[in-house]
Motif scaffolding. Structure first.
Motif, short mmCIF file in Angstrom:
data_model
loop_
_atom_site.label_atom_id
_atom_site.label_comp_id
_atom_site.label_asym_id
_atom_site.label_seq_id
_atom_site.Cartn_x
_atom_site.Cartn_y
_atom_site.Cartn_z
N ASN A 63 8.53 -5.96 3.31
CA ASN A 63 7.45 -5.14 2.65
C ASN A 63 8.31 -3.86 2.50
O ASN A 63 8.12 -3.39 1.23
CB ASN A 63 6.40 -4.74 3.65
CG ASN A 63 5.48 -5.98 3.57
OD1 ASN A 63 5.22 -6.49 2.77
ND2 ASN A 63 5.04 -6.06 4.91
N LYS A 66 10.21 -4.50 -0.74
CA LYS A 66 9.25 -4.55 -2.02
C LYS A 66 8.92 -3.19 -2.45
O LYS A 66 8.82 -2.90 -3.68
CB LYS A 66 8.01 -5.15 -1.67
CG LYS A 66 8.02 -6.84 -1.37
CD LYS A 66 6.61 -7.25 -0.95
CE LYS A 66 6.69 -8.86 -0.49
NZ LYS A 66 5.36 -9.46 -0.27
N ASP A 88 2.48 2.11 -9.65
CA ASP A 88 2.31 0.58 -9.33
C ASP A 88 0.80 0.31 -9.79
O ASP A 88 0.69 -0.87 -10.56
CB ASP A 88 2.59 0.41 -8.03
CG ASP A 88 2.66 -1.32 -7.77
OD1 ASP A 88 3.69 -1.80 -8.44
OD2 ASP A 88 1.96 -1.96 -7.05
N ILE A 98 2.98 -5.79 -6.85
CA ILE A 98 3.71 -6.14 -5.63
C ILE A 98 4.13 -4.66 -4.32
O ILE A 98 3.94 -5.11 -3.34
CB ILE A 98 5.16 -6.64 -6.08
CG1 ILE A 98 4.95 -8.18 -6.92
CG2 ILE A 98 6.18 -6.88 -5.04
CD1 ILE A 98 6.12 -8.36 -7.70
N GLU A 101 0.77 -3.86 -2.73
CA GLU A 101 0.36 -4.77 -1.85
C GLU A 101 1.34 -4.68 -0.55
O GLU A 101 1.13 -5.05 0.78
CB GLU A 101 0.27 -6.20 -2.41
CG GLU A 101 -0.21 -7.09 -1.18
CD GLU A 101 -0.65 -8.44 -2.04
OE1 GLU A 101 -1.23 -9.25 -1.41
OE2 GLU A 101 -0.26 -8.57 -3.16
N GLY A 102 2.77 -4.61 -0.86
CA GLY A 102 3.84 -4.43 0.30
C GLY A 102 3.48 -3.28 0.93
O GLY A 102 3.59 -3.33 2.19
#
Length: 220
Positions: A63, A66, A88, A98, A101-102
């Motif tokens: 994570n 990311k 993002d 990505i 969420e990471g």
């Protein structure tokens, strides 16, 4: 934050500047570069907990990667973590990308590690006979109950029960924090303790921002 520079010969893992979580700036913004550096420090610290924790290490590391990949697309416009989140979301129509969420799962992993380190300090301070609080099984379990449990289903919860019994004794972990040196448990605890305020403030600020963006539900 404690100034470690005037304590020569007492360098520990948590006294390294690259492992400090940043001070908030401009009314509560999190500097992205220092935040990611500190997160990398937490990911690497997990290795001190032994091979049983490799999945925790890999989850946090993945994570971090990311979020860093997103940051490196345009560092100038994402100096602060909140700006990276907004960017993002904008690129993904207001939904998780990505990076966001990471960062969601990175935040959750950080909450677990924050609670574990906090409980480890509390246990150390709870009894002058430190040998009586060497076993950290309850510490890991309490940290999990306060952080990751509500996000996990049955199988991950069972896996963490096993992890809590695989954690090394505190002295073994603190020797790793002392970079292999003996008889520095007290100094290591002091350095971890000094690390916690900004760590907690960064995590709580991130939690609050995710809730404000409707990306996470408030904790009960």
């Amino acid at each position: 934050m404690t100034d470690f520079a005037d304590r020569p010969g007492e360098e520990t893992y948590f006294a390294k500047p690259e492992h400090f979580f940043p001070h908030l700036v401009d009314g509560g913004k999190i500097p992205t570069e220092q935040f990611l550096s500190a997160c990398q420090g937490i990911a690497d610290f997990v290795e001190f907990l032994g091979k049983a924790f490799i999945l925790v290490k890999n989850d946090i590391q993945g994570n971090v990667n990311k979020v860093r990949a997103k940051y490196e697309t345009n560092k100038e416009s994402q100096v602060y973590l909140q700006d990276l989140i907004d960017s993002d979301l904008a690129e993904n129509g207001g939904k998780f990308g990505i990076a966001t969420e990471g960062l969601l799962w990175l935040k959750r992993g950080l909450q677990f590690m924050l609670e574990m380190l906090t409980q480890m300090v509390i246990e150390y301070r709870s009894n002058s006979d430190h040998k009586k609080t060497e076993n950290l099984t309850a510490v890991v379990d309490q940290a999990y109950q306060k952080s990751l449990k509500r996000h996990h289903g049955f199988l991950p919860r069972q896996a963490f029960k096993m992890l809590s019994h695989a954690v090394p004794y505190r002295h073994t972990i603190l020797k790793a924090v002392a970079l292999g040196k003996d008889n520095l448990d007290e100094i290591c605890i002091q350095h971890i303790e000094a690390h916690l305020d900004n760590f907690r403030l960064n995590v709580q600020t991130l939690v609050d921002y995710y809730v404000s963006k409707n990306l996470e539900t408030p904790e009960p």
